[in-house]
Motif scaffolding. Structure first.
Motif, PDB file in Angstrom:
ATOM      1  N   GLU A  66       0.973   4.333  10.877  1.00  0.00           N
ATOM      2  CA  GLU A  66       1.049   3.145  11.715  1.00  0.00           C
ATOM      3  C   GLU A  66       0.497   1.950  10.934  1.00  0.00           C
ATOM      4  O   GLU A  66      -0.552   2.059  10.289  1.00  0.00           O
ATOM      5  CB  GLU A  66       0.221   3.322  12.993  1.00  0.00           C
ATOM      6  N   TYR A  67       1.222   0.838  11.020  1.00  0.00           N
ATOM      7  CA  TYR A  67       0.751  -0.392  10.376  1.00  0.00           C
ATOM      8  C   TYR A  67       0.898  -1.531  11.362  1.00  0.00           C
ATOM      9  O   TYR A  67       1.989  -1.786  11.876  1.00  0.00           O
ATOM     10  CB  TYR A  67       1.550  -0.675   9.105  1.00  0.00           C
ATOM     11  N   THR A  68      -0.214  -2.231  11.619  1.00  0.00           N
ATOM     12  CA  THR A  68      -0.206  -3.308  12.612  1.00  0.00           C
ATOM     13  C   THR A  68      -0.032  -4.687  12.001  1.00  0.00           C
ATOM     14  O   THR A  68       0.162  -5.661  12.718  1.00  0.00           O
ATOM     15  CB  THR A  68      -1.535  -3.316  13.401  1.00  0.00           C
ATOM     16  N   GLY A  69      -0.112  -4.759  10.676  1.00  0.00           N
ATOM     17  CA  GLY A  69      -0.126  -6.043   9.995  1.00  0.00           C
ATOM     18  C   GLY A  69      -1.492  -6.342   9.414  1.00  0.00           C
ATOM     19  O   GLY A  69      -1.635  -7.197   8.533  1.00  0.00           O
ATOM     20  N   SER A  70      -2.501  -5.612   9.900  1.00  0.00           N
ATOM     21  CA  SER A  70      -3.856  -5.776   9.376  1.00  0.00           C
ATOM     22  C   SER A  70      -4.627  -4.458   9.331  1.00  0.00           C
ATOM     23  O   SER A  70      -5.723  -4.405   8.791  1.00  0.00           O
ATOM     24  CB  SER A  70      -4.641  -6.786  10.224  1.00  0.00           C
ATOM     25  N   LEU A  71      -4.041  -3.397   9.891  1.00  0.00           N
ATOM     26  CA  LEU A  71      -4.700  -2.096   9.936  1.00  0.00           C
ATOM     27  C   LEU A  71      -3.690  -0.997   9.648  1.00  0.00           C
ATOM     28  O   LEU A  71      -2.581  -1.002  10.197  1.00  0.00           O
ATOM     29  CB  LEU A  71      -5.334  -1.862  11.306  1.00  0.00           C
ATOM     30  N   VAL A  72      -4.080  -0.054   8.773  1.00  0.00           N
ATOM     31  CA  VAL A  72      -3.259   1.113   8.459  1.00  0.00           C
ATOM     32  C   VAL A  72      -3.943   2.348   9.021  1.00  0.00           C
ATOM     33  O   VAL A  72      -5.120   2.605   8.726  1.00  0.00           O
ATOM     34  CB  VAL A  72      -3.072   1.288   6.934  1.00  0.00           C
ATOM     35  N   ASN A  73      -3.226   3.125   9.837  1.00  0.00           N
ATOM     36  CA  ASN A  73      -3.690   4.420  10.318  1.00  0.00           C
ATOM     37  C   ASN A  73      -2.754   5.492   9.783  1.00  0.00           C
ATOM     38  O   ASN A  73      -1.532   5.392   9.960  1.00  0.00           O
ATOM     39  CB  ASN A  73      -3.702   4.478  11.850  1.00  0.00           C
ATOM     40  N   TYR A  74      -3.311   6.505   9.136  1.00  0.00           N
ATOM     41  CA  TYR A  74      -2.498   7.575   8.565  1.00  0.00           C
ATOM     42  C   TYR A  74      -3.062   8.911   9.046  1.00  0.00           C
ATOM     43  O   TYR A  74      -4.221   9.252   8.758  1.00  0.00           O
ATOM     44  CB  TYR A  74      -2.521   7.498   7.041  1.00  0.00           C
ATOM     45  N   THR A  75      -2.240   9.642   9.797  1.00  0.00           N
ATOM     46  CA  THR A  75      -2.645  10.915  10.374  1.00  0.00           C
ATOM     47  C   THR A  75      -1.852  12.051   9.747  1.00  0.00           C
ATOM     48  O   THR A  75      -0.615  12.000   9.680  1.00  0.00           O
ATOM     49  CB  THR A  75      -2.431  10.917  11.899  1.00  0.00           C
ATOM     50  N   VAL A  76      -2.560  13.075   9.285  1.00  0.00           N
ATOM     51  CA  VAL A  76      -1.947  14.292   8.742  1.00  0.00           C
ATOM     52  C   VAL A  76      -2.528  15.463   9.521  1.00  0.00           C
ATOM     53  O   VAL A  76      -3.744  15.694   9.481  1.00  0.00           O
ATOM     54  CB  VAL A  76      -2.231  14.450   7.237  1.00  0.00           C
ATOM     55  N   GLY A  77      -1.656  16.173  10.239  1.00  0.00           N
ATOM     56  CA  GLY A  77      -2.158  17.209  11.127  1.00  0.00           C
ATOM     57  C   GLY A  77      -3.039  16.570  12.191  1.00  0.00           C
ATOM     58  O   GLY A  77      -2.608  15.670  12.916  1.00  0.00           O
ATOM     59  N   SER A  78      -4.283  17.015  12.288  1.00  0.00           N
ATOM     60  CA  SER A  78      -5.227  16.452  13.263  1.00  0.00           C
ATOM     61  C   SER A  78      -6.229  15.508  12.617  1.00  0.00           C
ATOM     62  O   SER A  78      -7.172  15.053  13.262  1.00  0.00           O
ATOM     63  CB  SER A  78      -5.983  17.593  13.961  1.00  0.00           C
ATOM     64  N   ARG A  79      -6.033  15.182  11.339  1.00  0.00           N
ATOM     65  CA  ARG A  79      -6.983  14.352  10.609  1.00  0.00           C
ATOM     66  C   ARG A  79      -6.406  12.939  10.418  1.00  0.00           C
ATOM     67  O   ARG A  79      -5.255  12.788  10.003  1.00  0.00           O
ATOM     68  CB  ARG A  79      -7.302  14.972   9.243  1.00  0.00           C
ATOM     69  N   THR A  80      -7.216  11.925  10.689  1.00  0.00           N
ATOM     70  CA  THR A  80      -6.778  10.529  10.586  1.00  0.00           C
ATOM     71  C   THR A  80      -7.708   9.746   9.671  1.00  0.00           C
ATOM     72  O   THR A  80      -8.937   9.878   9.763  1.00  0.00           O
ATOM     73  CB  THR A  80      -6.742   9.856  11.966  1.00  0.00           C
ATOM     74  N   ILE A  81      -7.118   8.956   8.790  1.00  0.00           N
ATOM     75  CA  ILE A  81      -7.872   8.011   7.983  1.00  0.00           C
ATOM     76  C   ILE A  81      -7.317   6.619   8.262  1.00  0.00           C
ATOM     77  O   ILE A  81      -6.174   6.476   8.722  1.00  0.00           O
ATOM     78  CB  ILE A  81      -7.796   8.332   6.473  1.00  0.00           C
ATOM     79  N   ALA A  82      -8.120   5.594   8.000  1.00  0.00           N
ATOM     80  CA  ALA A  82      -7.695   4.231   8.319  1.00  0.00           C
ATOM     81  C   ALA A  82      -8.225   3.263   7.281  1.00  0.00           C
ATOM     82  O   ALA A  82      -9.212   3.531   6.588  1.00  0.00           O
ATOM     83  CB  ALA A  82      -8.188   3.831   9.714  1.00  0.00           C
ATOM     84  N   SER A  83      -7.539   2.116   7.175  1.00  0.00           N
ATOM     85  CA  SER A  83      -7.975   1.065   6.263  1.00  0.00           C
ATOM     86  C   SER A  83      -7.548  -0.291   6.795  1.00  0.00           C
ATOM     87  O   SER A  83      -6.428  -0.449   7.292  1.00  0.00           O
ATOM     88  CB  SER A  83      -7.389   1.268   4.862  1.00  0.00           C
TER      89      SER A  83
ATOM     90  N   PHE B  45       0.845  -1.191   0.000  1.00  0.00           N
ATOM     91  CA  PHE B  45       0.000   0.000   0.000  1.00  0.00           C
ATOM     92  C   PHE B  45       0.884   1.245   0.000  1.00  0.00           C
ATOM     93  O   PHE B  45       2.095   1.166   0.227  1.00  0.00           O
ATOM     94  CB  PHE B  45      -0.944   0.022   1.216  1.00  0.00           C
ATOM     95  N   VAL B  46       0.266   2.392  -0.277  1.00  0.00           N
ATOM     96  CA  VAL B  46       0.979   3.669  -0.316  1.00  0.00           C
ATOM     97  C   VAL B  46       0.200   4.699   0.491  1.00  0.00           C
ATOM     98  O   VAL B  46      -0.999   4.894   0.259  1.00  0.00           O
ATOM     99  CB  VAL B  46       1.156   4.183  -1.764  1.00  0.00           C
ATOM    100  N   ALA B  47       0.872   5.339   1.447  1.00  0.00           N
ATOM    101  CA  ALA B  47       0.303   6.491   2.135  1.00  0.00           C
ATOM    102  C   ALA B  47       0.817   7.742   1.414  1.00  0.00           C
ATOM    103  O   ALA B  47       2.024   7.905   1.232  1.00  0.00           O
ATOM    104  CB  ALA B  47       0.718   6.507   3.600  1.00  0.00           C
TER     105      ALA B  47
ATOM    106  N   VAL C  48      -8.151   3.863  -1.069  1.00  0.00           N
ATOM    107  CA  VAL C  48      -9.150   3.093  -0.333  1.00  0.00           C
ATOM    108  C   VAL C  48      -9.650   3.892   0.866  1.00  0.00           C
ATOM    109  O   VAL C  48     -10.657   3.539   1.478  1.00  0.00           O
ATOM    110  CB  VAL C  48      -8.580   1.732   0.119  1.00  0.00           C
ATOM    111  N   ALA C  49      -8.910   4.954   1.211  1.00  0.00           N
ATOM    112  CA  ALA C  49      -9.334   5.911   2.231  1.00  0.00           C
ATOM    113  C   ALA C  49      -8.690   7.240   1.852  1.00  0.00           C
ATOM    114  O   ALA C  49      -7.561   7.270   1.364  1.00  0.00           O
ATOM    115  CB  ALA C  49      -8.897   5.477   3.624  1.00  0.00           C
ATOM    116  N   GLU C  50      -9.404   8.348   2.054  1.00  0.00           N
ATOM    117  CA  GLU C  50      -8.868   9.641   1.654  1.00  0.00           C
ATOM    118  C   GLU C  50      -9.411  10.763   2.521  1.00  0.00           C
ATOM    119  O   GLU C  50     -10.393  10.596   3.258  1.00  0.00           O
ATOM    120  CB  GLU C  50      -9.202   9.925   0.187  1.00  0.00           C
ATOM    121  N   GLY C  51      -8.744  11.909   2.453  1.00  0.00           N
ATOM    122  CA  GLY C  51      -9.159  13.070   3.230  1.00  0.00           C
ATOM    123  C   GLY C  51      -8.748  14.355   2.547  1.00  0.00           C
ATOM    124  O   GLY C  51      -7.984  14.354   1.575  1.00  0.00           O
TER     125      GLY C  51
END
Length: 234
Positions: A100-117, A54-56, A82-85
C-alpha cells in the motif's frame, strides 16, 4: 512467463503488448514485458525514462528467521533497506502479500508480518514487477490484484528474470497477490530467488501529431514550396 487473465475485467488488446484497463474510478495500463532483461530495465533508469522511488522486495534470504539476513524489505533507489523483516519461506508454499502506498507512507505486508516507511513521498505513475529464479527453482506471483482488479500472473523458472509493467497509475494504490518459491535440493540464498515491486515515475512521451494534423502540416509545406517557386519565376 506472463499469464494474462481476463476473468475479472473486460480489456482491449492494443498493439505492442499493451492492455488498457478502464474503470469507473481510474484507469491503468498493463505492458507485457516478456523477454525484458535487467540490462534493459537499468537502461530505462540511467537514461531517465524511469525514475525509481522505492522498491518492495521479498527474497529467499536464508529461508529462516535469522536476523542477520533479511527476507523482505522496503528499499531505496540504491537497494539499501529503510525497513526490513525476517520470514521463514516454505518450499512450494504460497504466501500472501500486500503493498500500500498513500503518497507519503509505504506499508508492505508479507504473510502476517508488516513493515512500514514514511521515507518516500510524491506521486507515482508506474510499477515494474520483477521475478528472479536460478537453476532448479521457481518464483511465481499469482492472484495479483491492483486497485480491485485482477491482473496478470508473473513467474520465472530456472535461470530466468521476468518483468511486468503497470503504467498510467495514480496515487494512492494497493497491490495484493500471492508469492510461491520452490526449489529442488538446497534452497537458493539471498536474492537468487526473489521478487521486487519497483515503484516510480516514467518520463512523459513526446506528443506525435495526429494523422490529420500531420497531413495538414505536409499540405501546408507543399503549398509553401509552391508559392516560393512561383515567386522566384515571377
Amino acid at each position: 512467463m506472463i499469464n494474462l487473465r481476463s476473468a475479472f475485467f473486460t480489456f482491449t488488446v492494443v498493439s505492442f503488448g499493451v492492455i488498457s484497463v478502464p474503470t469507473v474510478a481510474n484507469a491503468f495500463t498493463l505492458v507485457d514485458r516478456t523477454g525484458f532483461t535487467d540490462t534493459e530495465f537499468e537502461n530505462l533508469r540511467t537514461t531517465g525514462q524511469f525514475s525509481e522511488l522505492f522498491v518492495a522486495e521479498s527474497r529467499i534470504g536464508n529461508a529462516s528467521l535469522d536476523p542477520t539476513e533479511r527476507e523482505f524489505g522496503i528499499n531505496d533507489t540504491i537497494g539499501v533497506p529503510v525497513a526490513e523483516g525476517q520470514f521463514a519461506w516454505g518450499n512450494n508454499q504460497s504466501v500472501n502479500f500486500k503493498l500500500e502506498y498513500t503518497g507519503s507512507l509505504v506499508n508492505y505486508t508479507v504473510g502476517s508480518r508488516t513493515i512500514a516507511s514514511s521515507t518516500f513521498s510524491g506521486p507515482v505513475t508506474d510499477i515494474f514487477l520483477r521475478t528472479k529464479s536460478v537453476v532448479d527453482s521457481t518464483m511465481v506471483l499469482s492472484n495479483l490484484v491492483f486497485e480491485g482488479l485482477g491482473i496478470s500472473n508473473l513467474s520465472s523458472s530456472g535461470d530466468d528474470v521476468d518483468y511486468l509493467q503497470i503504467s498510467n497509475i495514480t496515487t494512492p494504490f494497493t497491490l495484493t497477490g500471492s508469492s510461491l518459491m520452490s526449489w529442488t535440493g538446497a534452497p537458493p540464498v539471498r536474492s537468487n530467488l526473489a521478487y521486487q515491486i519497483k515503484v516510480g515515475t516514467t518520463a512523459p512521451m513526446e506528443s506525435v501529431p495526429e494523422p490529420a494534423t500531420l497531413g495538414g502540416l505536409l499540405a501546408a509545406g507543399v503549398l509553401s514550396v509552391g508559392l516560393k517557386k512561383k515567386q522566384k519565376v515571377a
